[in-house]
Every structure is written in structure tokens, then in C-alpha cells.
Design an enzyme around this catalytic site. Structure first.
Site, short mmCIF file in Angstrom:
data_model
loop_
_atom_site.label_atom_id
_atom_site.label_comp_id
_atom_site.label_asym_id
_atom_site.label_seq_id
_atom_site.Cartn_x
_atom_site.Cartn_y
_atom_site.Cartn_z
N SER A 147 0.81 -1.22 0.00
CA SER A 147 0.00 0.00 0.00
C SER A 147 0.85 1.28 0.00
O SER A 147 1.52 1.57 -0.99
CB SER A 147 -0.94 -0.04 1.21
N GLU A 174 10.32 5.53 -10.18
CA GLU A 174 9.95 6.06 -11.49
C GLU A 174 10.23 7.55 -11.66
O GLU A 174 10.45 8.01 -12.78
CB GLU A 174 8.47 5.78 -11.75
N LYS A 202 -0.76 -3.97 -3.45
CA LYS A 202 -2.07 -3.40 -3.06
C LYS A 202 -2.18 -2.02 -3.68
O LYS A 202 -1.54 -1.07 -3.23
CB LYS A 202 -2.22 -3.33 -1.55
#
Length: 499
Positions: free
Chosen positions: A327, A338, A352
């Protein structure tokens, strides 16, 4: 001719404005009152007609209980009436309604959406708000089983050897298969000092193991910081809670004062927490204007959150993660990877990618629904997929050994899977138990005696009680000292720093 007819006749034959005003002034009081009453009654009639007829009617006349026509619930009403009328015993109406709601939630096939009836919601809120006591493990329901997402650092669950992906199949001997995660929490959680026995399935193990855990106060600290040497700082984030961001800022200040030249962010076995805290922390590492994550509501275009012009960490950074990172941990990992090209080290994360919103219903019950999904800065949805590390570093085999029951006596002549685990532990911490075959022979006994001498325990050669606790504590210390994932992250940062 009555008064109304007279007025109509005069209005047609005498259009003069002065004469029309004169007629109004001359209207008799009784006629005026009757006119007002008529208008009121006419208005009520028109309103009633509009509200109760046609396809767009908003009021159902008849039963005071069913005030809204919901055709999709006709089957439900029919089934309820049939059950109530014909079932051979009286039914519990509240239980039937709660069961219907649970059935609707279960039909979603979403382990993160849940319904708590009034009593369950009350118990859970009381235990969370007043005691903060239990075993300290994040769990979820998956495929009919209660699975561990991650134990909390320094919690009873972690000390007892609970690991991510463990399946809890029973609590104190009673099966919990088919329960929701909220129902399981209510029976696993308890007061400090009380104990609970979990029956756990781990990996491909054929036989389940029983793990007895003494409940305690769950640690509220979420940040742990230390210097690893060579100017490399290590900051572990155990959850994303209120106060975590402030704790992290203080830790960063402390590490900078100690000469931090590189930083390892550690979210292993971090089950997540508050989304906005994950965004705040990510902002420290993502350049201004770059994406942190995307938030997508039902039938809406994703809302992109970008990094603000705030404090930024200037030293090289690496992040370590594992299958217990979920999460909010994954939001941070994706943002750093990224948008900041920060290397990820360890194992693939839990996976998740959804967001839940709880709603308190009028009767005190609680409905928690998945209301959105989040995407990585590049628009990837990692739900059920997880995030792969740039450099995969597995845990050593001895780090995954099952918990040993200190009440179980192991001595010469016995053969069992638990003894094989004990032999592997002894070998991992430097004692020679002979063949790792599950047979407690003379060589195994000698290894236990050597351990007992080092622990200042009477050397009986029997593995039980304090000896078992001592063995597992020594293994835990070795896992911490020879942490391959942390050592790899440190190596990467030293290379970036030119050392």
C-alpha cells in the site's frame, strides 16, 4: 348568480382598469376567504399527484416502511418475506439484515471492503482508541484465509516469528476460515499480558504450527534511524501514521548531524497506512514538478499529484523492500523508482493498489469500501502484481525458519520437523548439530549444551524453555547483523559516493 360568476361577468364586460380595481375592493370577505382555501387545496392536490404518479414518482403511498421504490431489491424483499413467513423458527431480523449486507460486500470479491455491525464496530473502535494492545500484525482476508501482510516492528508478532504471507487458520483452537479480516482482528486482539495461540500455515509446509503469543502494547514509534558506518544512514519506516512525517524529519536532521553521505530507506514488512503521509514523505525525494502518484476514482480520469518545492534530500538514496511492503510503502517505492531513479533492493512487494474509505452508518455500524485505485507516476497499476526490485536479494534460508514452541521438549531419541528446524538454527548461529535430518542425536545434544553454556544456562542438552528462547534470539541477532538486503543497499550507495 353567485359572487364568482358575477366577478367573471364584470371582468369580461368592463375592461376599464379603474373599474377592475373597484371590483376587487368590493369583494365580500367570505368570498375572499373561500377563494384562498380553494387555492390551497388545489395546490396540495397538484403536488400530491406529481409526487405519487408516473415513472418519476418520488413517494410511494401505502406502507410507511418502504418509502422508495427500488425495483432491484424486489427479489431481496420477496426472499426475506418468504423466510420470515415460512421458516420453522423465528428469525433474528437484525442478523438477517447484517447477513444480507455482508453478502453484498462479499459479492465484490474485494478483501479490503468490509462491513462491521454495530457491536463489531464498537468493539474495534474501543480497542483501537483506548488500548493499542494486541499482537501487532497487519492481516487481510484472501481466498477464504486470513493472511499476514506484515508484523509490526518490535511487536509480539514479530518477536514470536510471524512472517508475511503466513496463513492463520485457527485462533485458540477455533477455526477462523471464512471470517473477514475485521472479525479475525476482534478475536486476535486483546489486553496486554493475555496470550493467544495462532495455528499458522507457512509456505509449502504440510503440517501447521502453533504459535503462542503474549499480547502487549503495540509500539507507536514508526521511525527507527541508525548510522551503518562509512557515512551511510539507515532509516526504517514501520508504518505511515499520523506523526510519521515529523518523526522522519527529526531523524533526517539527526543523521545529517552525524555526517550522512548516503541514505537507505527501509520499508520491509511495512503494511502501509495513510496515503497523504506517503505523499509527504515521497515529496522529500522526488524533484519539484515530477509525478508522485495518480489517484483514480470510479469513471473518472486519474488525478496526478506532483512534487512541491519543499525540502529535498540531497544525498544518494536506496530503498529496501520485501513481500511485506504494501500500500503506502508501494506508493513511496514507485515514486522513488519512477520519478527519482532511486534503486529498489530486496524482494517484490505485496501488491495493493487500492484506496479504502470508511463510512459510519446511522446505527453505529461501519462500511469500508474500496473507493479508488492508485497508479504509479507512470500510470501503472501494481494491484496483485507488486513492484519488482531493481536488484533482487532474497532472505537467507535460516531467516524463514518456523517458530519453535518453547513449551515443546526436544531431547535425544526424538525425531520431528521441529527438531530439524532447531538443527538448522543451531547450524546458522555457529553450533554443529550434525546431520540436519530432524533426529535429535548425541551431536545435537552436544550443540545444545554448548549453546546453554554460552547462555549461562545449566547444560542439560535438552532444548526447552529459556534455551529455546535463547536460540531464537541468537538467530534474530544474526539475521539483523548479516542482513543481505541492507548490506547490498549500503554497497550501492558507497559506489555512488565514490568510496
Amino acid at each position: 348568480m353567485d359572487d364568482n360568476e358575477k366577478n367573471e361577468h364584470e371582468e369580461k364586460t368592463v375592461p376599464n382598469e379603474v373599474q377592475q380595481q373597484k371590483r376587487t375592493i368590493q369583494l365580500k370577505p367570505f368570498s375572499f376567504v373561500m377563494l384562498i382555501i380553494g387555492l390551497v387545496l388545489a395546490t396540495i392536490g397538484v403536488t400530491f399527484f406529481v409526487l405519487t404518479t408516473g415513472e418519476d414518482k418520488v413517494v410511494e403511498v401505502g406502507s410507511p416502511v418502504q418509502t422508495v421504490d427500488r425495483k432491484e431489491f424486489k427479489k431481496l424483499y420477496d426472499a426475506y418475506d418468504e423466510m420470515k413467513d415460512k421458516y420453522f423458527q423465528d428469525i433474528d431480523e437484525t442478523a438477517a439484515i447484517d447477513g444480507a449486507i455482508n453478502g453484498m460486500i462479499d459479492s465484490l470479491g474485494d478483501p479490503y471492503s468490509d462491513y462491521l455491525n454495530e457491536e463489531e464496530a464498537r468493539q474495534l473502535n474501543e480497542s483501537i482508541s483506548s488500548t493499542f494492545e494486541g499482537i501487532g500484525a497487519e492481516i487481510q482476508e484472501k481466498d477464504g484465509f486470513i493472511s499476514v501482510v506484515s508484523p509490526i516492528k518490535n511487536s509480539p508478532a514479530e518477536r514470536a516469528g510471524i512472517l508475511p504471507l503466513d496463513k492463520i487458520i485457527a485462533v485458540d483452537g477455533e477455526s477462523i476460515q471464512g471470517m473477514s479480516s475485521s472479525e479475525a482482528v476482534l478475536i486476535i486482539r486483546g489486553e496486554k499480558g493475555t496470550s493467544v495461540t495462532l495455528t499458522v500455515m507457512r509456505g509449502a509446509a504440510i503440517e501447521p504450527m502453533e504459535i503462542k503469543i503474549t499480547r502487549d502494547v503495540i509500539p507507536i514509534e514508526t521511525i527507527y534511524a541508525e548510522m551503518l558506518g562509512d557515512g551511510i544512514a539507515h532509516i526504517r519506516i514501520t508504518s505511515f501514521s499520523n506523526g510519521t512525517f515529523e518523526e522522519l524529519l527529526l531523524a533526517l536532521d539527526d543523521m545529517e548531524e552525524q555526517g550522512m553521505k548516503g541514505l537507505v530507506i527501509d520499508v520491509r514488512q511495512n503494511p502501509g497506512g495513510l496515503l497523504d503521509i506517503a505523499v509527504e514523505i515521497s515529496d522529500l525525494f522526488v524533484p519539484t514538478g515530477k509525478n508522485i502518484f495518480q489517484y483514480e476514482l470510479k469513471n473518472k480520469k486519474p488525478i496526478v499529484t506532483t512534487a512541491q518545492d519543499t525540502r529535498k534530500i540531497q544525498v544518494p538514496v536506496a530503498l529496501v523492500m520485501d513481500e511485506g511492503s504494501a500500500s503506502a510503502s508501494e506508493i513511496l517505492a514507485a515514486a522513488l523508482s519512477e520519478s527519482s531513479d532511486i534503486p529498489l533492493v530486496g524482494l517484490k512487494t505485496f501488491g495493493k493498489g487500492t484506496v479504502q474509505s470508511p463510512t459510519n452508518l446511522p446505527d453505529g455500524s461501519n462500511l469500508k469500501l474500496t473507493t479508488a485505485k492508485w497508479l504509479t507516476p507512470d500510470g501503472n497499476w501494481i494491484h496483485k502484481e507488486g513492484i519488482k526490485p531493481d536488484i533482487e536479494v532474497p532472505y537467507p534460508s535460516y531467516a524463514m525458519l518456523p517458530y519453535l514452541d518453547p513449551a515443546l521438549e526436544m531431547k535425544e531419541g526424538l525425531l520431528s520437523p521441529a527438531i530439524k528446524s532447531a538443527e538448522e538454527m543451531l547450524a546458522a548461529i555457529g553450533y554443529d548439530p550434525g546431520e540436519l535430518d530432524g533426529l535429535f542425536d548425541e551431536k545435537t545434544s552436544d550443540a545444545v549444551k554448548n549453546l546453554q553454556e554460552d547462555l549461562s544456562i545449566e547444560p542439560t542438552g535438552i532444548l526447552i524453555g529459556d534455551t529455546t528462547y535463547g536460540l531464537m534470539e541468537r538467530l534474530r541477532e544474526k539475521i539483523k547483523k548479516d542482513d543481505p538486503q541492507l548490506l547490498k543497499a549500503k554497497e550501492i550507495l558507497l559506489e555512488k559516493a565514490g568510496k
